[in-house]
Design a protein around this motif. Sequence first.
Motif, PDB file in Angstrom:
ATOM      1  N   LEU A 320       0.850  -1.195   0.000  1.00  0.00           N
ATOM      2  CA  LEU A 320       0.000   0.000   0.000  1.00  0.00           C
ATOM      3  C   LEU A 320       0.884   1.244   0.000  1.00  0.00           C
ATOM      4  N   ASN A 321       1.016   1.860  -1.166  1.00  0.00           N
ATOM      5  CA  ASN A 321       1.666   3.167  -1.206  1.00  0.00           C
ATOM      6  C   ASN A 321       0.601   4.237  -0.952  1.00  0.00           C
ATOM      7  N   ARG A 322       0.944   5.507  -1.152  1.00  0.00           N
ATOM      8  CA  ARG A 322      -0.019   6.570  -0.847  1.00  0.00           C
ATOM      9  C   ARG A 322      -1.281   6.462  -1.697  1.00  0.00           C
ATOM     10  N   ALA A 323      -1.117   6.189  -2.989  1.00  0.00           N
ATOM     11  CA  ALA A 323      -2.276   6.133  -3.881  1.00  0.00           C
ATOM     12  C   ALA A 323      -3.178   4.956  -3.538  1.00  0.00           C
ATOM     13  N   ARG A 324      -2.602   3.772  -3.351  1.00  0.00           N
ATOM     14  CA  ARG A 324      -3.423   2.602  -3.050  1.00  0.00           C
ATOM     15  C   ARG A 324      -3.969   2.665  -1.624  1.00  0.00           C
ATOM     16  N   PHE A 325      -3.233   3.279  -0.701  1.00  0.00           N
ATOM     17  CA  PHE A 325      -3.735   3.461   0.658  1.00  0.00           C
ATOM     18  C   PHE A 325      -4.966   4.361   0.652  1.00  0.00           C
ATOM     19  N   THR A 326      -4.928   5.418  -0.167  1.00  0.00           N
ATOM     20  CA  THR A 326      -6.085   6.298  -0.289  1.00  0.00           C
ATOM     21  C   THR A 326      -7.294   5.549  -0.828  1.00  0.00           C
ATOM     22  N   VAL A 327      -7.091   4.707  -1.848  1.00  0.00           N
ATOM     23  CA  VAL A 327      -8.188   3.918  -2.407  1.00  0.00           C
ATOM     24  C   VAL A 327      -8.766   2.985  -1.352  1.00  0.00           C
ATOM     25  N   ALA A 328      -7.886   2.331  -0.577  1.00  0.00           N
ATOM     26  CA  ALA A 328      -8.347   1.367   0.421  1.00  0.00           C
ATOM     27  C   ALA A 328      -9.137   2.042   1.537  1.00  0.00           C
ATOM     28  N   VAL A 329      -8.634   3.182   2.044  1.00  0.00           N
ATOM     29  CA  VAL A 329      -9.309   3.854   3.153  1.00  0.00           C
ATOM     30  C   VAL A 329     -10.637   4.452   2.693  1.00  0.00           C
ATOM     31  N   GLU A 330     -10.665   5.071   1.522  1.00  0.00           N
ATOM     32  CA  GLU A 330     -11.916   5.658   1.033  1.00  0.00           C
ATOM     33  C   GLU A 330     -12.980   4.589   0.822  1.00  0.00           C
ATOM     34  N   THR A 335     -17.956   1.994   2.239  1.00  0.00           N
ATOM     35  CA  THR A 335     -18.665   0.716   2.127  1.00  0.00           C
ATOM     36  C   THR A 335     -18.398  -0.234   3.279  1.00  0.00           C
ATOM     37  N   GLY A 336     -17.396   0.049   4.078  1.00  0.00           N
ATOM     38  CA  GLY A 336     -17.065  -0.855   5.174  1.00  0.00           C
ATOM     39  C   GLY A 336     -16.190  -2.020   4.761  1.00  0.00           C
ATOM     40  N   ARG A 337     -15.750  -2.073   3.537  1.00  0.00           N
ATOM     41  CA  ARG A 337     -14.889  -3.160   3.077  1.00  0.00           C
ATOM     42  C   ARG A 337     -13.631  -2.602   2.430  1.00  0.00           C
ATOM     43  N   VAL A 338     -12.573  -3.385   2.483  1.00  0.00           N
ATOM     44  CA  VAL A 338     -11.304  -3.018   1.860  1.00  0.00           C
ATOM     45  C   VAL A 338     -11.236  -3.683   0.493  1.00  0.00           C
ATOM     46  N   PRO A 339     -10.885  -2.957  -0.553  1.00  0.00           N
ATOM     47  CA  PRO A 339     -10.858  -3.565  -1.898  1.00  0.00           C
ATOM     48  C   PRO A 339      -9.811  -4.666  -1.991  1.00  0.00           C
ATOM     49  N   SER A 340     -10.040  -5.578  -2.911  1.00  0.00           N
ATOM     50  CA  SER A 340      -9.076  -6.645  -3.153  1.00  0.00           C
ATOM     51  C   SER A 340      -7.825  -6.089  -3.822  1.00  0.00           C
ATOM     52  N   LEU A 341      -6.817  -6.945  -3.942  1.00  0.00           N
ATOM     53  CA  LEU A 341      -5.575  -6.507  -4.580  1.00  0.00           C
ATOM     54  C   LEU A 341      -5.834  -6.035  -6.007  1.00  0.00           C
ATOM     55  N   GLN A 342      -6.642  -6.798  -6.742  1.00  0.00           N
ATOM     56  CA  GLN A 342      -6.925  -6.442  -8.130  1.00  0.00           C
ATOM     57  C   GLN A 342      -7.683  -5.120  -8.208  1.00  0.00           C
ATOM     58  N   GLU A 343      -8.699  -4.951  -7.364  1.00  0.00           N
ATOM     59  CA  GLU A 343      -9.502  -3.731  -7.382  1.00  0.00           C
ATOM     60  C   GLU A 343      -8.685  -2.510  -6.972  1.00  0.00           C
ATOM     61  N   TYR A 467      -9.815   1.616  13.353  1.00  0.00           N
ATOM     62  CA  TYR A 467      -8.469   1.417  12.802  1.00  0.00           C
ATOM     63  C   TYR A 467      -8.061  -0.054  12.844  1.00  0.00           C
ATOM     64  N   ALA A 468      -8.305  -0.718  13.964  1.00  0.00           N
ATOM     65  CA  ALA A 468      -7.948  -2.146  14.074  1.00  0.00           C
ATOM     66  C   ALA A 468      -8.748  -2.983  13.082  1.00  0.00           C
ATOM     67  N   ILE A 469     -10.016  -2.623  12.861  1.00  0.00           N
ATOM     68  CA  ILE A 469     -10.843  -3.353  11.897  1.00  0.00           C
ATOM     69  C   ILE A 469     -10.292  -3.176  10.488  1.00  0.00           C
ATOM     70  N   PHE A 470      -9.867  -1.942  10.156  1.00  0.00           N
ATOM     71  CA  PHE A 470      -9.302  -1.683   8.833  1.00  0.00           C
ATOM     72  C   PHE A 470      -8.045  -2.513   8.605  1.00  0.00           C
ATOM     73  N   LYS A 471      -7.148  -2.564   9.579  1.00  0.00           N
ATOM     74  CA  LYS A 471      -5.917  -3.340   9.436  1.00  0.00           C
ATOM     75  C   LYS A 471      -6.229  -4.817   9.251  1.00  0.00           C
ATOM     76  N   SER A 472      -7.191  -5.319  10.008  1.00  0.00           N
ATOM     77  CA  SER A 472      -7.541  -6.735   9.908  1.00  0.00           C
ATOM     78  C   SER A 472      -8.106  -7.076   8.533  1.00  0.00           C
ATOM     79  N   ARG A 473      -9.007  -6.236   8.029  1.00  0.00           N
ATOM     80  CA  ARG A 473      -9.617  -6.514   6.725  1.00  0.00           C
ATOM     81  C   ARG A 473      -8.630  -6.317   5.587  1.00  0.00           C
ATOM     82  N   ALA A 474      -7.691  -5.382   5.743  1.00  0.00           N
ATOM     83  CA  ALA A 474      -6.657  -5.214   4.717  1.00  0.00           C
ATOM     84  C   ALA A 474      -5.753  -6.436   4.657  1.00  0.00           C
ATOM     85  N   ALA A 475      -5.415  -6.989   5.824  1.00  0.00           N
ATOM     86  CA  ALA A 475      -4.581  -8.194   5.847  1.00  0.00           C
ATOM     87  C   ALA A 475      -5.318  -9.382   5.248  1.00  0.00           C
TER      88      ALA A 475
END
Length: 500
Positions: A320-330, A335-343, A467-475
Motif C-alpha cells: 500500500l503506497n499513498r495512492a493505493r492506501f487512499t483507495v483502500a481507506v476511502e 462501504t465498510g470493506r477493503v478492496p481486493s488486490l486487483q480492485e 483502525y484495528a478493523i481496517f488493518k484486519s480486513r486489509a490483511a
Amino acid sequence: MPSVKLKHHSPSDTISSSSSDSVRLLSRETLRISASLASPPVDDLPPHSPPSPDSQFLHSTLRLICCEEIDGRRFKYVAESDGSGRFKKNSVRAISLESPQTPFDEVGSFLRSYVVPEGFPGSVNESYVPYMTWRALKHFFGGAMGVFTTQTLLNSVGASRNSSASAAVAINWILKDGAGRVGKMLFARQGKKFDYDLKQLRFAGDLLMELGAGVELATAAVPHLFLPLACAANVVKNVAAVTSTSTRTPIYKAFAKGENIGDVTAKGECVGNIADLMGTGFSILISKRNPSLVTTFGLLSCGYLMSSYQEVRSVVLHTLNRARFTVAVESFLKTGRVPSLQEGNIQEKIFTFPWVDDRPVMLGARFKDAFQDPSTYMAVKPFFDKERYMVTYSPTKAKVYALLKHQANSDDILKAAFHAHVLLHFMNQSKDGTPRSVEQLDPAFAPTEYELESRIAESCEMVSTSYAIFKSRAAEQGWRMSESLLNPGRARLCHMKEEE
C-alpha cells in the motif's frame, strides 16, 4: 504597613535605603526596555543563527508553543499573545536552534543527496561502499575509453584523423552523451520515490521518452541547433532510462513467487528485445514508402503511450503506497470493506506526478505548514496527548496535515495516515451531510474553530473503533502495509518543556 528595619539602622537610614533600591530597580528596568527596543525582532534574525536564550523571550508577549526536529536540525516555534493572554492570529514564528552550516557542510549534504541512499549508512549493509567504489572506478575507465572508441568509429567511416572537422564531430557527440549522463545523475535524486510510486514514475518516464524522441525529430527542422537539441533530447531520454531501470526490479519482483526473480527478469528483457526487433523491422518496411514523418511519429507515439499505460495498470502490487492506501481507506469509509488486490491496483491513479505536492493529505508535515494560527494548535493539541501524532485541517489550503511526534513508530505512522483520511472524509461532508469532492472545497466556507474541533473529536472517536478493523480486513485481502511506502515527511515534533 510597618516598615522592616535593618539591624543597627535608624528610620532615616531605612527610608534612604528603600529609596536607593527603588532607583536601582528603575535603572534596571530602563536598561531592559532600552535593550528590548534596540534588539531586532525575531523575524529579522538570520534563518540559521541560534538566538541567545534571553533574546528568544525578551518580549513578554512571546510564548514557546512547540519544538520540531528535521534532519537533525531543531526549531522552536513561538507565538505572540495579546494583553488578555490570547494568541494573535498568524503570529507563529520559527527560531532555528542550530548554528549555520559551513559552505563545506552544505556542499557535502548536497553531494550525499545524489550519491548515497536516504538514511545512509543505516539503510544499506556494509558491502555497499566497496561495491560502489569499484563500480565508480569501472565507469571512470569506461568513460575514458568511450572517447577513443568514438573517434575510431568516426575515422572508420572516412573522417581523417588529423581533420579538425572530425575532432569537432567527436566532441559534439561526446558532449551529447555527457549531457545525457548529467540528466541521469540529477534525476537519481528522486531516491525512494522509485520504491513507493513506481507505477506513476514508470509512466512518467515513458512520457519523457516520447518527449525526447520528439526533440530529436525537431533537429531536422533546425539543423543549426543540432547540438543543443540533441543534448536536451539525450538528457530527457536518459532520465527516462533511469526511471525504467529503477522501477523494473520491483515490478518483476511482484511477478516472482519464489527465488526466481533473476529468471523472470531475464525472460522479461528477452520479450522486450524481441518486440523491439520486430518494431524495427516494421519501421523499415514503412519507411520505404516515404510516409509523413509527423503523422507516423504521432501514431506510433499514441500506440507507445497507450501500451505503457495498460502495462503499468496490469501490475498487481501487494503493498500500500499513498495512492493505493487512499483507495483502500476511502472504500472502507464508504462501504465498510477493503478492496481486493486487483480492485485496489486498478483504481490507483496513474496520471499523477510524485514530485508535485498537490495531495489532499500531507503525512509528516512541518509545523509551519500545518499551523498558521497558534490558537488552532492549542485547541487541537489536547485531542492527541495520548497519541504519537496529531492531525489538523487547513481551510486556506484545503488539506489535512498529519504531524508525527519524535517517538512515532511504524504503526503510529500508519495510524496517523488513516486518521488523516478519516478527518478528510469528515471535512468533505457538507453541512447537510452530502459528500463533496476535494476540488469543491471553498476556503470562503471554511469551518470555524469550534466546527474543526468538533470534526476532529468525531474523527478521533471513529479511529479508535475502526483502525484495528481496517488493518484486519486489509490483511485478509492480502495487503502488506509499510509506513516507508507512504513516504512520510522527516519532520518530527520534539519533547518540549514549557518555558515562561
